[in-house]
Enzyme design. Structure first.
Site, PDB file in Angstrom:
ATOM      1  CG  ASN A 141      -0.206   0.034   2.547  1.00  0.00           C
ATOM      2  OD1 ASN A 141       1.021   0.014   2.591  1.00  0.00           O
ATOM      3  ND2 ASN A 141      -0.945   0.087   3.640  1.00  0.00           N
ATOM      4  CG  HIS A 143       3.683   0.229   4.785  1.00  0.00           C
ATOM      5  ND1 HIS A 143       2.746  -0.698   5.189  1.00  0.00           N
ATOM      6  CD2 HIS A 143       4.850  -0.465   4.734  1.00  0.00           C
ATOM      7  CE1 HIS A 143       3.322  -1.855   5.367  1.00  0.00           C
ATOM      8  NE2 HIS A 143       4.601  -1.748   5.104  1.00  0.00           N
ATOM      9  CD  GLU A 148       0.112   0.583   7.358  1.00  0.00           C
ATOM     10  OE1 GLU A 148       0.415   0.728   6.157  1.00  0.00           O
ATOM     11  OE2 GLU A 148      -0.134  -0.527   7.854  1.00  0.00           O
TER      12      GLU A 148
END
Ligand code: GLP
Length: 258
Positions: A141, A143, A148
């Site tokens: 994603n 990160h 995050e």
């Protein structure tokens, strides 16, 4: 030279060797090297190469200080083997001549005022640092560390909540998804940006989407933590052909150095 330098290699093994050479240079050029280290599958080959260089007496870690990016919070006792502390000892520290007194992880044994513990960690980096080279992997994603999506650009070391997708990706290492910690302590994006040089490695098609978004964005956007690297002056992004498979050629041309 472009701030973002992209190296695409056919195989992971080629990247492992080039990345280890860049890290070895930092060790040779500095009397007291300071490295920022990462965990996960991606850096394993780099660590193997560094161990070989150490065994060949090409490099020594005697005067090196290291700071790891992140550590799980609330890991169960019998899952200790999944801690990043354990990982680093298994895959690097026990096989080189580093003095364990000079090895630091984000604090997880927190007192009543965790912000004091986090400040101590950050102060230590400032005292012996700056980190001369920060090694990074990449989450699917986008990160970096455990920052995050929605992590602010000015974030420093702190407690972070892991997203369901990160918990799912990391569950392969645990007995069940329920055993994966839901929180961690991670250096912040701003902590990472303080380092002098950043070296991010990513392999496989599961990282392709995040990389494509990174090169399309061209500036920081909270939806993709990796995009904080657009605010850094010296970044190497080293990826294999699978991770590069969906990159738009036009958006990467001026960054490509191999
Ligand atoms: C974890 C770590 C990250 C790492 C990422 C990718 O979430 N906290 O620092 O970069 O996973 O891991 P891998 O290299 O195994 O794909």
């Amino acid at each position: 030279m472009e701030k973002i330098k992209l190296i695409i290699c056919k195989t992971k093994e080629e990247i492992d060797a080039i990345a280890a050479n860049i890290i070895a240079e930092v060790l040779k050029e500095n009397s007291k090297p300071v490295l920022g280290l990462a965990t996960g599958k991606s850096p394993l080959g780099i660590y193997e190469n560094l161990i070989k260089k150490y065994q060949a007496k090409e490099i020594s870690f005697k005067t090196t200080t290291t700071f790891n990016l992140d550590e799980y919070l609330g890991i169960k006792k019998d899952d200790h083997k999944n801690s990043y502390d354990y990982y680093m000892n298994e895959n690097l520290f026990s096989k080189i001549d580093i003095d364990l007194k000079n090895v630091y992880f984000p604090p997880i044994n927190l007192g009543d005022h965790p912000e004091i513990d986090f400040k101590k960690f950050e102060d230590k980096i400032a005292e012996v640092g700056p980190i001369q080279l920060q090694l990074l992997g990449l989450g699917t994603n986008g990160h970096i560390g455990f920052n995050e999506p929605a992590s602010p650009l000015n974030s420093r070391t702190r407690i972070v909540d892991l997203t369901p997708s990160t918990i799912a990706s990391n569950s392969i290492y645990f007995k069940s998804k329920e055993d994966v910690p839901t929180k961690a302590v991670s250096m912040g994006l701003n902590t990472i940006l303080d380092s002098k040089k950043v070296l991010l490695v990513a392999f496989g098609k599961e990282k392709a989407e995040a990389l494509k978004t990174f090169f399309a964005l061209k500036q920081f956007n909270e939806s993709l933590p990796m995009s904080a690297l657009w605010n850094h002056d010296d970044v190497y992004i080293m990826i294999d052909e699978l991770a590069a498979s969906t990159l738009d050629q036009h958006s990467i041309t001026k960054h490509l150095i191999k």
